[in-house]
Design a protein around this motif. Structure first.
Motif, short mmCIF file in Angstrom:
data_model
loop_
_atom_site.label_atom_id
_atom_site.label_comp_id
_atom_site.label_asym_id
_atom_site.label_seq_id
_atom_site.Cartn_x
_atom_site.Cartn_y
_atom_site.Cartn_z
N ALA A 98 0.83 -1.20 0.00
CA ALA A 98 0.00 0.00 0.00
C ALA A 98 0.87 1.26 0.00
O ALA A 98 1.88 1.33 0.73
N CYS A 99 0.49 2.24 -0.82
CA CYS A 99 1.25 3.48 -0.88
C CYS A 99 1.12 4.22 0.45
O CYS A 99 0.02 4.42 0.98
N ARG A 100 2.26 4.62 1.00
CA ARG A 100 2.27 5.26 2.31
C ARG A 100 2.57 6.76 2.20
O ARG A 100 2.03 7.55 2.99
N MET A 101 3.41 7.14 1.24
CA MET A 101 3.76 8.55 1.13
C MET A 101 4.26 8.86 -0.28
O MET A 101 5.02 8.11 -0.87
N VAL A 102 3.75 10.00 -0.81
CA VAL A 102 4.21 10.50 -2.10
C VAL A 102 4.86 11.86 -1.88
O VAL A 102 4.19 12.80 -1.42
N PRO A 103 6.14 12.00 -2.16
CA PRO A 103 6.80 13.30 -1.96
C PRO A 103 6.17 14.38 -2.84
O PRO A 103 5.73 14.11 -3.96
N LEU A 104 6.13 15.60 -2.31
CA LEU A 104 5.58 16.73 -3.05
C LEU A 104 4.21 16.38 -3.63
O LEU A 104 3.92 16.60 -4.82
N SER A 105 3.36 15.86 -2.77
CA SER A 105 2.09 15.31 -3.22
C SER A 105 1.16 16.37 -3.82
O SER A 105 0.24 16.03 -4.58
N LYS A 106 1.39 17.67 -3.50
CA LYS A 106 0.53 18.70 -4.07
C LYS A 106 0.59 18.72 -5.59
O LYS A 106 -0.33 19.19 -6.26
N GLY A 107 1.68 18.21 -6.14
CA GLY A 107 1.81 18.20 -7.59
C GLY A 107 0.77 17.32 -8.27
O GLY A 107 0.58 17.42 -9.49
N GLY A 122 -5.74 17.54 -8.26
CA GLY A 122 -6.53 17.75 -9.46
C GLY A 122 -6.26 16.76 -10.57
O GLY A 122 -6.90 16.82 -11.62
N THR A 123 -5.31 15.84 -10.37
CA THR A 123 -5.03 14.82 -11.39
C THR A 123 -5.74 13.52 -11.05
O THR A 123 -6.27 13.36 -9.95
N ARG A 124 -5.71 12.59 -11.97
CA ARG A 124 -6.35 11.29 -11.72
C ARG A 124 -5.65 10.50 -10.63
O ARG A 124 -6.23 9.56 -10.06
N LEU A 125 -4.39 10.87 -10.30
CA LEU A 125 -3.63 10.15 -9.28
C LEU A 125 -3.81 10.74 -7.89
O LEU A 125 -3.28 10.22 -6.91
N ALA A 126 -4.58 11.82 -7.78
CA ALA A 126 -4.83 12.43 -6.47
C ALA A 126 -5.73 11.50 -5.64
O ALA A 126 -6.47 10.68 -6.20
N PRO A 127 -5.66 11.60 -4.31
CA PRO A 127 -6.58 10.80 -3.49
C PRO A 127 -8.02 11.01 -3.93
O PRO A 127 -8.48 12.14 -4.09
N GLY A 128 -8.73 9.92 -4.18
CA GLY A 128 -10.09 10.00 -4.66
C GLY A 128 -10.19 10.09 -6.17
O GLY A 128 -11.29 10.00 -6.73
N GLY A 129 -9.05 10.24 -6.86
CA GLY A 129 -9.05 10.32 -8.31
C GLY A 129 -9.27 8.97 -8.96
O GLY A 129 -9.18 7.92 -8.31
#
Length: 436
Positions: free
Chosen positions: A112-121, A124-131
């Motif tokens: 399971a993914c635990r952390m994405v650096p610079l996640s603000k990038g 609004g993309t399909r990879l955002a939480p809930g995307g």
């Protein structure tokens, strides 16, 4: 090649292109090795949370890793971000998280993914939480993972028989090995021999239960060991039991191998009976039997030590010699290149001398340094070279064809040197390849 696979395998012969055609090999990767249960390792290889081993399943680099709750997961060795392999080492401990060395994405040891650096990038993309693609942040898992008596298997296909169903009666390979331990389980010796064979993977598997070749292929090696034993006797000495592992190839004639028997099961699994006679009346064996008697009682001990097995083949990727705690995993690399990993195990609760006995066989018979293995590797290469030539179109499996007994889907060979195991393997091959 252009040959219809349904025409490539007959009841008593197989077309040579089945071994040498790169296109058929690629189909095997997809239809067999990406859809069957593949042995990935033993639970004792990953004792602590974060412990991992890397392994190849078909074409896929995978990771066997222990999670903090004690469960074992098999994950694709690939970061879902930009595709970098997450582990380049054979084994190690990841710690509490798996961290990609390329962009520092972090994953839990269950993938399971635990952390994405610079996640603000990713806002609004399909990879955002809930995307729509947020689930793609996680490492991809093997579709199914199951364990039988500590032996871990993975399957890349979501459907199909369970591990226990697929093993069927051939699960005796693991029952026999584990039951021989006073504690009822084994633990892996955490290193292995890795051998590259310059031949097709099927050639190795066919050889494992070929009872006709030992007295021929290994005669010279067995004779050399026999001569050493005889010289020791002349000097009043006594050769260790391990010497007999090699001399037996000389002192066991073809007629004796015919007294053995093969049992051939669905899915291509096969058993060669013929217990190896590992109960001499020496102090080491007597001490082991006493430990077994204390653990199981005398009646059950005799049942366990009387199991009549020399070799079990779990098609298409595993060869097990349970009386000596040996296991060879087959990893096809190309149409003419095969990796075999040769492992051995300790019987938990058994005297150290019993491990040394298994180690002797491991080094004298199964290691890449021994002449026994060299005999086989030389033949495997010559077979593959011969099949790549125009010297003939068919490989013969005619020996005792039509003479073996079949009942309930199990074929029992009429004699030990029947080529029933090879015919059984190709019957399974045809089913896996969808060529019936």
């Amino acid at each position: 090649m252009g040959m219809d696979l349904r025409q490539a395998v007959e009841a008593d012969r197989v077309h040579r292109h089945v071994y040498t055609d790169p296109g058929i090999f690629e189909q095997e990767m997809d239809r067999i090795f990406h859809r069957v249960w593949t042995y990935v390792g033993h639970e004792s290889q990953v004792r602590k949370p974060g412990d991992y081993w890397t392994v190849q399943v078909g074409r896929q680099p995978m990771i066997m890793i222990r999670h903090r709750d004690g469960t074992i997961h098999v994950l694709h060795n690939r970061c879902p971000h930009r595709g970098a392999m997450l582990f380049g080492n054979r084994s190690g401990n990841a710690g509490p998280t798996i961290t990609c060395s390329y962009h520092a994405w972090q994953f839990d040891t269950d993938g399971a993914c635990r952390m994405v650096p610079l996640s603000k990038g990713y806002d609004g993309t399909r990879l955002a939480p809930g995307g729509a693609d947020c689930h793609l942040r996680d490492m991809k898992r093997a579709a199914r993972v199951e364990s039988y008596r500590g032996f871990v298997f993975a399957n890349l296909a979501a459907d199909g028989p369970s591990l226990r169903e697929w093993l069927g009666d051939a699960r005796i390979a693991f029952d026999d090995m584990c039951d021989r331990a006073p504690a009822g389980e084994v633990e892996i010796v955490p290193n292995c021999f890795r051998v590259i064979q310059n031949s097709n993977w099927k050639i190795f598997l066919e050889n494992q239960l070929d009872a006709l070749h030992p007295a021929v292929t290994h005669e010279s090696t067995g004779k050399a060991a026999f001569d050493v034993e005889e010289e020791m006797k002349k000097r009043g000495g006594h050769a260790p039991l391990s010497y007999h592992y090699m001399s037996a190839f000389y002192t066991t004639p073809i007629a004796k191998w015919d007294q053995f028997q093969t049992l051939n099961y669905p899915h291509g699994h096969c058993i060669l009976t013929g217990y190896m006679g590992l109960r001499p009346r020496d102090p080491d064996t007597l001490a082991y039997e006493e430990a077994m008697k204390q653990a199981y009682g005398e009646k059950r001990m005799e049942e366990i030590l009387g199991v009549n097995i020399h070799h079990v083949l779990l098609y298409p990727g595993l060869s097990v010699q349970s009386p000596l705690q040996q296991l060879r995993a087959v990893r096809p690399l190309g149409v003419d290149k095969t990796l075999t990993e040769i492992w051995h195990f300790r019987l938990k609760g058994a005297p150290e001398a019993m491990y040394r006995r298994a180690l002797g066989y491991y080094n004298l018979v199964n290691s890449p340094a021994t002449l026994i293995n060299a005999d086989d590797l030389w033949n495997f290469w010559k077979i593959h070279q011969g099949l790549a030539s125009d010297g003939g179109e068919w490989v013969s499996f005619h020996r005792n064809a039509g003479q073996d007994l079949e009942e309930g889907g199990v074929v029992t060979s009429c004699i030990g040197t029947s080529e029933a195991p090879m015919r059984n393997q190709f019957r399974a091959w045809v089913d896996y390849m969808g060529a019936r």
